[in-house]
Every structure is written in structure tokens, then in C-alpha cells.
Write an enzyme that holds these catalytic residues in place. Sequence first.
Site, PDB file in Angstrom:
ATOM      1  CG  LEU A   4     -72.449  -1.099 -15.525  1.00 15.27           C
ATOM      2  CD1 LEU A   4     -73.491  -2.186 -15.791  1.00 15.27           C
ATOM      3  CD2 LEU A   4     -71.047  -1.590 -15.900  1.00 15.27           C
ATOM      4  CG  HIS A  31     -57.348   7.171 -13.083  1.00 15.78           C
ATOM      5  ND1 HIS A  31     -57.504   8.349 -13.777  1.00 15.78           N
ATOM      6  CD2 HIS A  31     -56.377   6.477 -13.750  1.00 15.78           C
ATOM      7  CE1 HIS A  31     -56.661   8.371 -14.795  1.00 15.78           C
ATOM      8  NE2 HIS A  31     -55.977   7.253 -14.809  1.00 15.78           N
ATOM      9  CB  SER A  55     -52.706  -3.081 -16.476  1.00 12.83           C
ATOM     10  OG  SER A  55     -53.801  -3.655 -17.175  1.00 12.83           O
ATOM     11  CE1 TYR A  73     -49.824   6.774 -16.283  1.00 13.87           C
ATOM     12  CE2 TYR A  73     -50.777   8.514 -17.626  1.00 13.87           C
ATOM     13  CZ  TYR A  73     -50.827   7.228 -17.115  1.00 13.87           C
ATOM     14  OH  TYR A  73     -51.880   6.408 -17.413  1.00 13.87           O
ATOM     15  CG  ASP A 120     -79.766   4.875 -12.530  1.00 17.02           C
ATOM     16  OD1 ASP A 120     -79.533   4.937 -11.314  1.00 17.02           O
ATOM     17  OD2 ASP A 120     -79.980   5.894 -13.221  1.00 17.02           O
ATOM     18  CB  SER A 156     -78.596  -2.343  -9.502  1.00 15.88           C
ATOM     19  OG  SER A 156     -79.453  -1.843  -8.498  1.00 15.88           O
ATOM     20  CB  THR A 162     -79.977  -2.312 -13.998  1.00 15.82           C
ATOM     21  OG1 THR A 162     -79.234  -1.309 -13.287  1.00 15.82           O
ATOM     22  CG2 THR A 162     -80.928  -3.016 -13.051  1.00 15.82           C
TER      23      THR A 162
END
Length: 770
Positions: free
Chosen positions: A123, A183, A343, A568, A701, A703, A706
Site C-alpha cells: 500500500l 510500530h 488503540s 510490554y 507505490d 502513494s 495506489t
Amino acid sequence: MAKRTFSSFEIFLIFLLVMMTGITVALLSLLFITSGTIENHTGVPSTQSPPATQGSAAPQYSTPSRAPTTTQVSPTPSTPKTTLFQNFSGYHIGVGRADCTGQVSDINLMGFSKTGQYARGILTRLYSRAFIMAEPDGSNRVVFVSIDIGMVSQRLRLEVLSRLQNKYGSLYRRDNVILSGTHTHSGPAGYFQYTTFVIASEGFSNRTFEYMVTGIVKSIEIAHTNMKPGKIFINKGTVDGAQINRSPTSYLWNPQSERARYSSNTDKEMVLLKMVDLNGEELGLISWFAIHPVSMRNTNHLVNSDNVGYASYLFEQEKNKGYLPGEGPYVAAFASSNLGDVSPNVLGPHCTNTGESCENANSSCPIGGASMCVAMGPGQDMFESTQIIGRKIYDKAKELYESASQEVTGPLASAHQWVNMTDVTVWLNSTHTAKTCKPALGYSFAAGTIDGFGTLNFTQGMTEGDSFWDTLRDQVLGKPSEEIKECHKPKPVLLHTGELLKPHPWHPDIVDVQIVTLGFLAITAIPGEFTTMSGRRLRQAVQEEFEAYGMLNMTVVISGLCNVYTHYITTYEEYQAQRYEAASTIYGPHTLSAYIQLFRVLAKAIATDTVANLSSGPEPPFFEQLMSPLIPNIVDRAPAGTTFGDILLPANTTYRVGEVVEVTFVGANPKNSAENRTHQTFLTVEKYEATSGTWQITHNDASWETRFYWHKGLLGLSNATIQWHIPDTAQPGSYRIKYFGHSRKQDLLKPAVLLSFESSPSVFEVITTW
């Protein structure tokens, strides 16, 4: 505990687990006939002494008192002087950005630890963003690097430091270089050396490791080359509507008097640094904000930088006008902070089958259990949610950036130690001590979170073990010792990783602690994921330590996922609840207290100018002969009568703004491009400019408009599908989409070769209306 019964589906899953475990053990045995070469120069860790002042006994949750440290003198490498510098008010500043994407296929995505979540395309590209700040006379400098990866592995840091030393000598060192992961849970795995992470990655990918190391080093080299006199300004502000606490029941275990000091169960403050040269030209920014980059779900298979990456994208595109994404001189980093229980899925957890809230201590639904309890983002899908949250972060950063007026001034300093975190004596007060533990993961670790649940019959909040899983573990891995079980209480130990040493240790013993200061700003480099309250306690403790030795009004920021990954870090109280974060606090209930004590030592050393007296601590190992990836490299094949890049499904002839262009090509495995870097992108969207008679690239790629999907077939066959989501800003005209790749070819008795190719273009028209 009531006797457990298992459904047919659970029995089937158990059978699969046993089979997978057996296969893994067999593969490990075959692939690790020897334990490998370990370069481990053991030092002597500093010892802690009780405070001189006397006080009453304190409960175990109290912040540990300052403890003086008996240290060994370790000479600090001298920083070479350079004639580049001159006297002025400010710093020499360098910024740099480089690609560090690695594989985008045939590799697990790092973060959710979900079996089968392999990369299947891209992506956005991933970047390393480096910032160098040096005093005007060149005597001191610090480097902060924010990297679009899940977390920094110890192996990654050691290799980067080694290459920097080879090129720059003692200029860039373990004490003045911070490597921090954003992360994102949508970056490739495979760059770790400890067995827990190697197994989760399904092997060590030298291909991805080298790509990441090269990118990180290159970003620092660019920053080093581009250094110029400048100024740094700081600003702070509140980001609303971008986060929730994913373990609010755990947070409530903290003392009410402590919680009453804060208006929220998450840290909403963003701290931002604005960098300009002496002429006012904008150079870059660093922002720290606590948010988990998990807007992209564990069903995603496209490599990307998630919500904080989208914020970087928006800021860099705004400042680098006329450049393609990933290009241009301006660099904007949105770095991680104390995000452990935070979250971005702000609609909260709901049962996917009934719609009712599952905000409870076990994150479980009445029907279907924990696997039905999922937190959702604000968008219609994960792509939209990512952009909504990323834009909220960007909008606040832009506001703070434009109004930043407080200049950061003062000397630069850095302090670092390696520490054996399995054997730290924690002073709870003047008379009571506690110890950290050998690493272990609890039952609730296997449950996952509301952002990505586990697949077996585990729930969060488990404070008792299960005889079935205990027996299975004992048969496969051996029994945990009474010592480790006692040390981790009330955590029921699922995996006693600190006692598992083959083929290599399963978790790190030696951990980095590090602080760098720029005048009144202190950056604490945290080797893991601090929860909200853990971060607040550390910030307060470090600030108090500076104040105790004359450095007043320090701004302390938490920089997360730095230098080595240790899961953690919860507060002592949150640890009692044993939700996912606590079960993943691998050094036991006093982990946070140990870190607070260690970071106090560093703060004192900086404040008293005694950093040179700090012992370096025991140097971490660097393992060789790590497990190779389980997915083999095979030759790429094109269907008969075709060649790589041929168009299988062309674009339509006409589109309008807001629609999606889609073209499918004869493909080859994209991981080949992580080895042969002939092409810097898998795709381009190009517009025909009639005035010049040329095609101009408008998107690549990197962007967010796209998407590149790779569809793996049998026997080396594959397809590649490229999508362009036409933005509102697209101008009418003729466009084309091109595909770039590399195919693996191997003739009989000859080594494999990688051959670059590019497709024929698929041309179409974009109009604003029909």
C-alpha cells in the site's frame, strides 16, 4: 478450576498445534545442528546499593527510590572535531529519509503474530527518517531515527552501529544514536535474532534485514551530509478523538489517587520539534504521540506504514510540493511513545455477532467468547480508518508546528548502558528490595487484544494456568522451573522463554537503556511498549532526578520501541490484572520499577556530568546461523505465450474522479525486488502532457492512492493487480499505469539470476464528469 471440555473445532485446532509444534521442532533441529557463533564480550553489570536515606516501608507498587550506582570507568570515544562548525545560537541540523521497505511478499507481517498473515503486496513504502543535532562547535551530537517498522530488533541496531563505526569512526555510537520503530503492524518480519521472534517470523530473512539496515544507514548518511546551522522549536498540544485505552479495566488497578491526577486513561499530549535553518527554511519535524498503528487490521496483507505513516505522508507531501511521495528534502517523523495500552480503534470493542459492547476484564462475548470481541475504527473499512486517524494526528501536528515559538537551547548530552534485565535488584524503599525475572510469557499473551485476538481458547485476564496446555508445553519444551513460576506471580507461565536456549535464547537478557538531552528536552529510549501509566511514572521519575541535580523544568518524552524489543511494560498494579499487556511483561511484576531505577541513574549521570563514569554493562550477543525462511525461493514462470508484465485485464477506456482503475498483469514474486533494486517502485501512474509530449509520473507505490496486490499461484505462476483510487485532485487527461518487477530465473546447474522487467502501459482517460 472446573474441568475444561473442548469442542470438535478446538480439538482440531489442538491437533494442528501439536503437528505444527512437532514440525517446528524438527526443522529447528535440522537447521541448527550447531548453536552458531556468538560474539559476546561479557562485561560486569553495575550493582545497585540501597539509598542512604531511611524511610518507612512502602507497598510494592511504589516508585523505587533513587539508588546510587557503583560504576566502572569506561572511556567514551572522542568525537572528532570538524571545521564545519561556527559560533551561532542553535544547532547544526541534518535530516534524511531513505527507503527501508524490504520484502512485500512471502514473509509474515510483524506485530499481530497471526499465522498466515503474509505480505501480498504494498500500500505504501516504508522509510527510515533520521535527524542529527550537533552543538555549534561540533563537540557533541545526537541522532534520532524513526523507522516505519514494527520495532527495532537488537540485531538490527548492532549491525547499524557497526556500519556507522566503519564509516564514521567514533562519531556515531551506542550512546548518541537512538533507533525507534513507529510500530506499524504492517511491515515485514524476519529481522530478529531471538528464537521467539524468529519462530513468529517463520525464519530470518537476510533479504529484508539487509534492506532495512541499508535504508537506516543511508538515512543517517543523508542527514550527515545535509547538516547546516539551524534552530529547533518545541510545542505541545492535545490530540482528541484519535485513541482509546484498550485495557481500561487494567488501568483501573492503578491507585485512585494517582489516576485522579490525569484527565484521561490515555496520554493525549503530542510533543513536537520544528527544525529550520538560520534563513528560516523548513527542514523537518519530529513528533511523539502515544497511539498503536493498528488501524490496518490483522486481515491486511499489504505492506504499509499505518496511521502515523499517513500523517508523515500528508506533512511531507505538503512541504515537498512538486515531489513524488518519498522524495524531497523535508522530513516529517511521527514517532512512537507509551502506546502499550492505546488503540486507534475508537469505536471500542463490540461483539461482532451481536453488536453489544464487550468492554470487560476478559474482553469476551457471551456467545463466541474472546474471538468475537473486536474493536473497530471510525471508518467504513480499515483503509478509511487509517486515513481518518492519521489525519487527526497530522492536523494537530500542523497546528503545533505553525505556532511553535519556544526555542530549544542548551548543550547536548547522551547516556547509555547495557543491562542484564533478568537480574536487576529493585529498591522499593530504603529497606525492601525485589528482583526482576528471567523472561516468560503468560497465558493471556496467547489471547491477543481487542485489536487482534488470538485463535485458541485463551482469554485476557487469565491468572490461572490450564492443565492441558501446561502438559503440552512440558512435553514439547520442558517444564518451567519453580523459580521462574514464583518470580512471575500472579502470571501463570505459558512459555518460560528465559529458560529456553536452543537453538538460541528465546528472549533477550541484555537490554539497552538510553537518554539523550537537547537542552531542556530529554528523550528516553524505551526498549518496548510502556502502558499509559507506566510512561507517566517514568517521565515523572526522570524529571525529578534531573531536578534533584539542578536541571530544572526538563521536558521528558517517551520514545518507544527503541534499540531492542522486550514486549510490554505495565505498572505493578496493572500486572496483577494479567491482561495481554501484563502477560507480555516478560521480566516480571517489577519490570517498570527496574526501568525507573535504571533511567534515574542515566539522568543523574547527565545532570552531574559523570556520564564517562558509567559502566557500559554486558555487551549483547550477535548470533549467526539463524533459521532460514520456511518459504523457499522458486523460479518465476509466465503462462505459455506470455511474458512477465503482459496485461491480462486492461483498464477501462474512461474513468471519472473518485473511481478505481484496476489493471492485472502477468506477475513475478515481488520479493525479488528486495534483492535487485533496479526499479525503485512496483508501479507508476503517469499523465500525458501534450505541451511537452511526455508522460509525467503522478503517483508511485509510496502513494496512498495506489495499491499493489500480488496473487500467488502454483509452480511459480502469479498475477499482479494494480489499483489507482483516483483522487479529487486528479486533472482530466490521458493516463497510463505501468508495472515494474523482477523475475527469478535459473538454468540447469547454474545459480539463479534476477531479471528486471517493466510492463506495457495500460492507457485510459480521466474525466471529471460523464
